[in-house]
Scaffold this motif. Structure first.
Motif, short mmCIF file in Angstrom:
data_model
loop_
_atom_site.label_atom_id
_atom_site.label_comp_id
_atom_site.label_asym_id
_atom_site.label_seq_id
_atom_site.Cartn_x
_atom_site.Cartn_y
_atom_site.Cartn_z
N LEU A 62 45.73 27.62 50.46
CA LEU A 62 46.51 26.68 51.26
C LEU A 62 47.95 27.16 51.15
O LEU A 62 48.48 27.28 50.04
N ASN A 63 48.57 27.48 52.29
CA ASN A 63 49.96 27.94 52.31
C ASN A 63 50.81 26.91 53.06
O ASN A 63 50.49 26.56 54.20
N LEU A 64 51.86 26.44 52.41
CA LEU A 64 52.79 25.49 53.02
C LEU A 64 54.11 26.22 53.25
O LEU A 64 54.73 26.69 52.30
N PHE A 65 54.53 26.32 54.51
CA PHE A 65 55.70 27.09 54.87
C PHE A 65 56.92 26.21 55.06
O PHE A 65 56.86 25.18 55.73
N CYS A 66 58.04 26.64 54.49
CA CYS A 66 59.31 25.94 54.62
C CYS A 66 60.38 26.93 55.05
O CYS A 66 60.27 28.13 54.80
N VAL A 67 61.42 26.43 55.69
CA VAL A 67 62.62 27.21 55.97
C VAL A 67 63.72 26.58 55.13
O VAL A 67 63.97 25.37 55.23
N VAL A 68 64.35 27.37 54.26
CA VAL A 68 65.36 26.84 53.34
C VAL A 68 66.65 27.65 53.44
O VAL A 68 66.64 28.81 53.87
N THR A 69 67.75 27.02 53.03
CA THR A 69 69.05 27.68 53.10
C THR A 69 69.52 28.20 51.76
O THR A 69 70.34 29.10 51.71
N ASP A 70 69.04 27.65 50.68
CA ASP A 70 69.42 28.10 49.34
C ASP A 70 68.14 28.34 48.55
O ASP A 70 67.49 27.41 48.09
N GLU A 71 67.82 29.61 48.41
CA GLU A 71 66.55 30.02 47.81
C GLU A 71 66.36 29.45 46.40
O GLU A 71 65.36 28.80 46.11
N GLU A 72 67.31 29.69 45.52
CA GLU A 72 67.16 29.28 44.11
C GLU A 72 67.11 27.77 43.95
O GLU A 72 66.27 27.25 43.21
N ARG A 73 68.01 27.06 44.60
CA ARG A 73 68.02 25.59 44.49
C ARG A 73 66.75 24.99 45.07
O ARG A 73 66.20 24.02 44.54
N SER A 74 66.27 25.55 46.18
CA SER A 74 65.04 25.04 46.80
C SER A 74 63.83 25.24 45.90
O SER A 74 63.01 24.34 45.76
N ILE A 75 63.72 26.40 45.28
CA ILE A 75 62.61 26.67 44.37
C ILE A 75 62.65 25.70 43.20
O ILE A 75 61.64 25.11 42.83
N ALA A 76 63.82 25.52 42.61
CA ALA A 76 63.96 24.60 41.47
C ALA A 76 63.60 23.17 41.88
O ALA A 76 62.88 22.47 41.14
N LEU A 77 64.04 22.74 43.06
CA LEU A 77 63.74 21.39 43.53
C LEU A 77 62.25 21.22 43.79
O LEU A 77 61.65 20.22 43.37
N ILE A 78 61.63 22.18 44.42
CA ILE A 78 60.20 22.10 44.72
C ILE A 78 59.38 22.07 43.43
O ILE A 78 58.47 21.25 43.29
N LYS A 79 59.71 22.92 42.48
CA LYS A 79 58.99 22.90 41.21
C LYS A 79 59.12 21.55 40.53
O LYS A 79 58.12 21.00 40.03
N ARG A 80 60.31 20.98 40.53
CA ARG A 80 60.54 19.69 39.88
C ARG A 80 59.76 18.58 40.58
O ARG A 80 59.08 17.77 39.93
N ILE A 81 59.81 18.54 41.90
CA ILE A 81 59.13 17.49 42.66
C ILE A 81 57.62 17.57 42.47
O ILE A 81 56.95 16.56 42.27
N LEU A 82 57.06 18.77 42.54
CA LEU A 82 55.61 18.91 42.38
C LEU A 82 55.17 18.55 40.97
O LEU A 82 54.11 17.95 40.79
N ARG A 83 55.98 18.91 39.98
CA ARG A 83 55.65 18.57 38.59
C ARG A 83 55.74 17.06 38.38
O ARG A 83 54.80 16.44 37.87
N GLU A 84 56.84 16.45 38.80
CA GLU A 84 57.03 15.01 38.59
C GLU A 84 56.03 14.17 39.38
O GLU A 84 55.65 13.08 38.94
#
Length: 120
Positions: A62-84
């Motif tokens: 399953l691949n979920l595609f996003c378009v983001v403007t800040d690679e590092e901040r987006s990755i950190a946010l996604i990891k945090r949201i999925l974990r929490e």
């Protein structure tokens, strides 16, 4: 900063169409990512695909595609949201690629240590 990136969150699946849990997970993760990326002004969810992996037709994802403007901040946010949110954080891979370029995704995070391969 006007640079954009494709970002994909990938979950492994056991069958080409996925099961009921995979479909629920797809809907929930898309909902959470759309809200959190939008609120943080980091990007948006562009869609998904489910099925065979290109590199290995015996593997499914399953691949979920996003378009983001800040690679590092987006990755950190996604990891945090999925974990929490307890959305199978221990199974994900996250990869990025510059927006508007043809190329390959670069793996930025894998939940399983030592897993350094990525393919759609």
């Amino acid at each position: 900063m006007n640079e954009q990136f494709w970002l994909v969150v990938q979950y492994p699946m056991k069958s080409p169409k996925g099961n009921q849990r995979d479909c629920w997970l797809r809907d929930k993760v898309m909902e959470y990512l759309e809200i959190t990326l939008g609120e943080a002004n980091l990007g948006y969810v562009d869609g998904f695909d489910m099925g065979k992996c290109i590199s290995d037709p015996n593997q499914y994802a399953l691949n979920l595609f996003c378009v983001v403007t800040d690679e590092e901040r987006s990755i950190a946010l996604i990891k945090r949201i999925l974990r929490e949110s307890r959305l199978d954080y221990t199974r994900i891979k996250i990869a990025t690629m510059p927006f508007g370029e043809e190329g390959t995704y670069t793996l930025k995070y894998a939940a399983k240590k030592g897993d350094n391969g990525f393919s759609l």
